[in-house]
Design a protein around this motif. Sequence first.
Motif, PDB file in Angstrom:
ATOM      1  N   THR A   1       0.829  -1.178  -0.267  1.00 38.75           N
ATOM      2  CA  THR A   1      -0.039  -0.028  -0.055  1.00 38.75           C
ATOM      3  C   THR A   1       1.013   1.270   0.036  1.00 38.75           C
ATOM      4  O   THR A   1       0.409   2.385   0.063  1.00 38.75           O
ATOM      5  N   GLY A   2       2.159   1.286   0.035  1.00 36.50           N
ATOM      6  CA  GLY A   2       3.141   2.178  -0.145  1.00 36.50           C
ATOM      7  C   GLY A   2       2.979   2.955  -1.332  1.00 36.50           C
ATOM      8  O   GLY A   2       2.386   2.468  -2.492  1.00 36.50           O
ATOM      9  N   PHE A   3       3.140   4.344  -1.345  1.00 33.95           N
ATOM     10  CA  PHE A   3       2.801   5.432  -2.468  1.00 33.95           C
ATOM     11  C   PHE A   3       3.711   4.866  -3.708  1.00 33.95           C
ATOM     12  O   PHE A   3       3.314   4.969  -4.860  1.00 33.95           O
ATOM     13  N   TYR A   4       5.013   4.726  -3.614  1.00 38.89           N
ATOM     14  CA  TYR A   4       5.794   4.187  -4.500  1.00 38.89           C
ATOM     15  C   TYR A   4       5.437   2.895  -5.237  1.00 38.89           C
ATOM     16  O   TYR A   4       5.312   2.969  -6.497  1.00 38.89           O
ATOM     17  N   HIS A   5       5.108   1.734  -4.491  1.00 34.28           N
ATOM     18  CA  HIS A   5       4.424   0.643  -5.309  1.00 34.28           C
ATOM     19  C   HIS A   5       3.206   0.793  -5.706  1.00 34.28           C
ATOM     20  O   HIS A   5       3.014   0.041  -6.904  1.00 34.28           O
ATOM     21  N   SER A   6       2.378   1.479  -5.224  1.00 36.07           N
ATOM     22  CA  SER A   6       0.975   1.579  -5.951  1.00 36.07           C
ATOM     23  C   SER A   6       1.040   2.712  -6.646  1.00 36.07           C
ATOM     24  O   SER A   6      -0.323   2.963  -7.166  1.00 36.07           O
ATOM     25  N   PHE A   7       1.874   3.532  -7.075  1.00 36.04           N
ATOM     26  CA  PHE A   7       1.546   4.872  -7.802  1.00 36.04           C
ATOM     27  C   PHE A   7       0.837   4.498  -8.980  1.00 36.04           C
ATOM     28  O   PHE A   7       0.189   5.352  -9.737  1.00 36.04           O
TER      29      PHE A   7
ATOM     30  N   PHE B   1       5.496 -14.020   0.059  1.00 34.58           N
ATOM     31  CA  PHE B   1       5.525 -14.545  -1.307  1.00 34.58           C
ATOM     32  C   PHE B   1       6.762 -15.729  -1.214  1.00 34.58           C
ATOM     33  O   PHE B   1       6.736 -16.812  -1.920  1.00 34.58           O
ATOM     34  N   LYS B   2       7.567 -15.395  -0.501  1.00 35.26           N
ATOM     35  CA  LYS B   2       8.866 -16.266  -0.511  1.00 35.26           C
ATOM     36  C   LYS B   2       8.671 -17.665   0.182  1.00 35.26           C
ATOM     37  O   LYS B   2       9.350 -18.596  -0.113  1.00 35.26           O
ATOM     38  N   ASP B   3       7.615 -17.362   1.166  1.00 39.97           N
ATOM     39  CA  ASP B   3       7.214 -18.765   1.946  1.00 39.97           C
ATOM     40  C   ASP B   3       6.074 -19.550   1.193  1.00 39.97           C
ATOM     41  O   ASP B   3       5.645 -20.423   1.451  1.00 39.97           O
ATOM     42  N   GLY B   4       5.837 -18.901  -0.014  1.00 40.98           N
ATOM     43  CA  GLY B   4       4.945 -19.723  -0.826  1.00 40.98           C
ATOM     44  C   GLY B   4       3.491 -19.486  -0.252  1.00 40.98           C
ATOM     45  O   GLY B   4       2.597 -20.401  -0.448  1.00 40.98           O
ATOM     46  N   LYS B   5       3.198 -18.612   0.673  1.00 41.64           N
ATOM     47  CA  LYS B   5       1.834 -18.278   1.228  1.00 41.64           C
ATOM     48  C   LYS B   5       0.839 -17.378   0.360  1.00 41.64           C
ATOM     49  O   LYS B   5      -0.001 -17.392   0.673  1.00 41.64           O
ATOM     50  N   VAL B   6       1.528 -16.657  -0.621  1.00 41.91           N
ATOM     51  CA  VAL B   6       0.593 -16.002  -1.606  1.00 41.91           C
ATOM     52  C   VAL B   6       1.245 -16.141  -2.885  1.00 41.91           C
ATOM     53  O   VAL B   6       2.599 -16.351  -2.979  1.00 41.91           O
ATOM     54  N   ALA B   7       0.641 -16.071  -3.846  1.00 40.84           N
ATOM     55  CA  ALA B   7       0.853 -16.505  -5.419  1.00 40.84           C
ATOM     56  C   ALA B   7       1.650 -15.114  -5.982  1.00 40.84           C
ATOM     57  O   ALA B   7       2.333 -15.348  -7.059  1.00 40.84           O
ATOM     58  N   MET B   8       1.247 -13.976  -5.667  1.00 38.87           N
ATOM     59  CA  MET B   8       1.261 -12.823  -6.338  1.00 38.87           C
ATOM     60  C   MET B   8       1.968 -11.568  -5.373  1.00 38.87           C
ATOM     61  O   MET B   8       1.433 -11.441  -4.281  1.00 38.87           O
ATOM     62  N   ILE B   9       2.915 -10.717  -5.836  1.00 40.48           N
ATOM     63  CA  ILE B   9       3.208  -9.847  -5.234  1.00 40.48           C
ATOM     64  C   ILE B   9       3.690  -8.511  -6.176  1.00 40.48           C
ATOM     65  O   ILE B   9       4.179  -8.910  -7.303  1.00 40.48           O
ATOM     66  N   VAL B  10       3.427  -7.192  -5.915  1.00 43.05           N
ATOM     67  CA  VAL B  10       4.114  -6.347  -6.830  1.00 43.05           C
ATOM     68  C   VAL B  10       5.304  -5.771  -6.313  1.00 43.05           C
ATOM     69  O   VAL B  10       5.414  -5.227  -4.962  1.00 43.05           O
ATOM     70  N   ASN B  11       6.392  -5.960  -6.894  1.00 46.88           N
ATOM     71  CA  ASN B  11       7.497  -5.375  -6.272  1.00 46.88           C
ATOM     72  C   ASN B  11       8.477  -5.170  -7.591  1.00 46.88           C
ATOM     73  O   ASN B  11       8.375  -5.367  -8.776  1.00 46.88           O
ATOM     74  N   GLY B  12       9.807  -4.625  -7.274  1.00 51.63           N
ATOM     75  CA  GLY B  12      10.762  -4.543  -8.426  1.00 51.63           C
ATOM     76  C   GLY B  12      11.954  -5.500  -8.918  1.00 51.63           C
ATOM     77  O   GLY B  12      11.874  -6.322  -8.031  1.00 51.63           O
ATOM     78  N   PRO B  13      12.640  -5.207  -9.748  1.00 53.91           N
ATOM     79  CA  PRO B  13      13.467  -6.049 -10.017  1.00 53.91           C
ATOM     80  C   PRO B  13      14.747  -6.585  -9.026  1.00 53.91           C
ATOM     81  O   PRO B  13      15.301  -7.557  -9.057  1.00 53.91           O
ATOM     82  N   TRP B  14      14.776  -5.689  -8.013  1.00 54.82           N
ATOM     83  CA  TRP B  14      15.845  -5.646  -6.877  1.00 54.82           C
ATOM     84  C   TRP B  14      15.560  -7.104  -6.209  1.00 54.82           C
ATOM     85  O   TRP B  14      16.226  -7.485  -5.315  1.00 54.82           O
ATOM     86  N   ALA B  15      14.358  -7.585  -6.396  1.00 57.04           N
ATOM     87  CA  ALA B  15      13.808  -8.612  -5.307  1.00 57.04           C
ATOM     88  C   ALA B  15      13.914  -9.801  -6.100  1.00 57.04           C
ATOM     89  O   ALA B  15      13.833 -11.005  -5.472  1.00 57.04           O
ATOM     90  N   THR B  16      14.357 -10.006  -7.268  1.00 57.64           N
ATOM     91  CA  THR B  16      14.266 -10.985  -8.095  1.00 57.64           C
ATOM     92  C   THR B  16      15.225 -12.101  -7.442  1.00 57.64           C
ATOM     93  O   THR B  16      14.941 -13.350  -7.378  1.00 57.64           O
ATOM     94  N   GLY B  17      16.365 -11.811  -6.952  1.00 56.08           N
ATOM     95  CA  GLY B  17      17.381 -12.773  -6.480  1.00 56.08           C
ATOM     96  C   GLY B  17      16.923 -13.417  -5.174  1.00 56.08           C
ATOM     97  O   GLY B  17      17.110 -14.722  -5.121  1.00 56.08           O
ATOM     98  N   ASP B  18      16.484 -12.662  -4.380  1.00 62.49           N
ATOM     99  CA  ASP B  18      16.054 -12.951  -3.221  1.00 62.49           C
ATOM    100  C   ASP B  18      14.747 -14.120  -3.517  1.00 62.49           C
ATOM    101  O   ASP B  18      14.845 -15.273  -2.960  1.00 62.49           O
ATOM    102  N   TYR B  19      13.696 -13.755  -4.267  1.00 65.19           N
ATOM    103  CA  TYR B  19      12.552 -14.414  -4.665  1.00 65.19           C
ATOM    104  C   TYR B  19      13.148 -15.789  -5.216  1.00 65.19           C
ATOM    105  O   TYR B  19      12.583 -17.098  -4.924  1.00 65.19           O
ATOM    106  N   ALA B  20      14.016 -15.849  -6.132  1.00 64.17           N
ATOM    107  CA  ALA B  20      14.834 -17.039  -6.918  1.00 64.17           C
ATOM    108  C   ALA B  20      15.376 -18.074  -5.977  1.00 64.17           C
ATOM    109  O   ALA B  20      15.249 -19.120  -6.095  1.00 64.17           O
ATOM    110  N   LYS B  21      16.098 -17.473  -4.842  1.00 65.92           N
ATOM    111  CA  LYS B  21      16.826 -18.297  -4.044  1.00 65.92           C
ATOM    112  C   LYS B  21      15.637 -18.902  -3.247  1.00 65.92           C
ATOM    113  O   LYS B  21      15.828 -20.074  -2.620  1.00 65.92           O
TER     114      LYS B  21
END
Length: 409
Positions: A192-198, A251-271
């Motif tokens: 719900t932050g302004f950057y992510h939801s703008f 998201f990383k724990d597989g408790k939700v299937a979707m999340i809005v985020n940027g490319p900086w999160a890719t490495g952590d999500y893939a891991k």
Amino acid sequence: MSKRSTLIVSVMIMAGMVLVACGVPPTAQPTQPPAAQLTAAPMGMKGTAVLWHGWTGAEEETLKEVIARFQQANPEAKIDVLAVPFDQLKNKFTTEAATGGGPDLMIGPKDWIGELANAGLIAPLDEVGKDILAMLRPSTVEANKFKGQVWAFPESFEAVALFYNKSMIQTPPADTDAMLALAKDHGLAWNTGFYHSFGWIPAFGGQLFDANQKCILDQGGTDKYLEFMKRVKESPGVTADSDGGKLDALFKDGKVAMIVNGPWATGDYAKALGKENIGVAPLPVVKETGKAGAPFLGTKNIFLSANSKGDSRAVALAFVKHMLSPEMQKLLAEKAGHLPANKDVTVDDPVVQGFLKQAENASYFPNEPEMGAVWTPAGDMITKVIEGKAVAADAVKEACTTINQANKK
């Protein structure tokens, strides 16, 4: 979107449809990379450059590798690194640089450009960094201009998009109704932050600034955006919060299937989930308006301090050239999910391609210092509406008034 915003986004898109885009070296010795992947400083160069950053997780680990490779090629040209919590980084830099101290280099976002340039704390790069800027995609360089000069080296480009877990859903939602239907059964982490939801504001016809950086959120469809945010928050299967770490964990724990985020999160999500299970798609089309979300399109930057001089500046610039080389840019893309600014780098990774598709529909991220007055009132505006403490139209008007008063507009 104002003429200024439209022009800049158009430039970024035309030149960058295929945009592609710290601590001490690790204790374990990295495998010696091929010579082509090591950027040596000028012969006989000695000295120490100080670098500050706010990266964590996969980004920080990859940065350590980039630094280690530079040190291998330049054993007498040292990079001293300080990791600073991101929410403290700009203030720490501003305070220390204003008294002649601080680092030679700092990694930070493009919306800091106007404030730091006006304060005389960062160096213009058109001349001192000419050879480095020539390596980069013109669109990313153009994005970092303020008052006719370039004030930061773009390391990568970034915009939020929709991550989805392929082991839970095979096809990403095309519109917001489909998104909420999937959320009911599989879960959605909703920032719900302004950057992510703008990005949903232009989808409802709203606009942040006019050509003179006066807030005009109250002149468009921002109230409809706020009502949409409230509806999403109250929908089944949705976890809505401004705490990105909390949402990431779901998201990383597989408790939700979707999340809005940027490319900086890719490495952590893939891991956490396995690279094969990570999908990225543009923000869905808003069912009511027929327009897709258009998030901020920004750059992740390397700033050169105005205080950096002599040998330290020479080492700093040599390191920047190394970090922005094709080899290191590809490394940052593969391990940290960055979208490289170097014009000679292409990445066929489907996650990167998903972000590139999002870049085709994005909004200008202001460099102007007026942006600094936006974050708190805009965040409060969202919170008041989604928690039922204010009517959308009233919350927008209050936020815009506060922003304009702070900016003397």
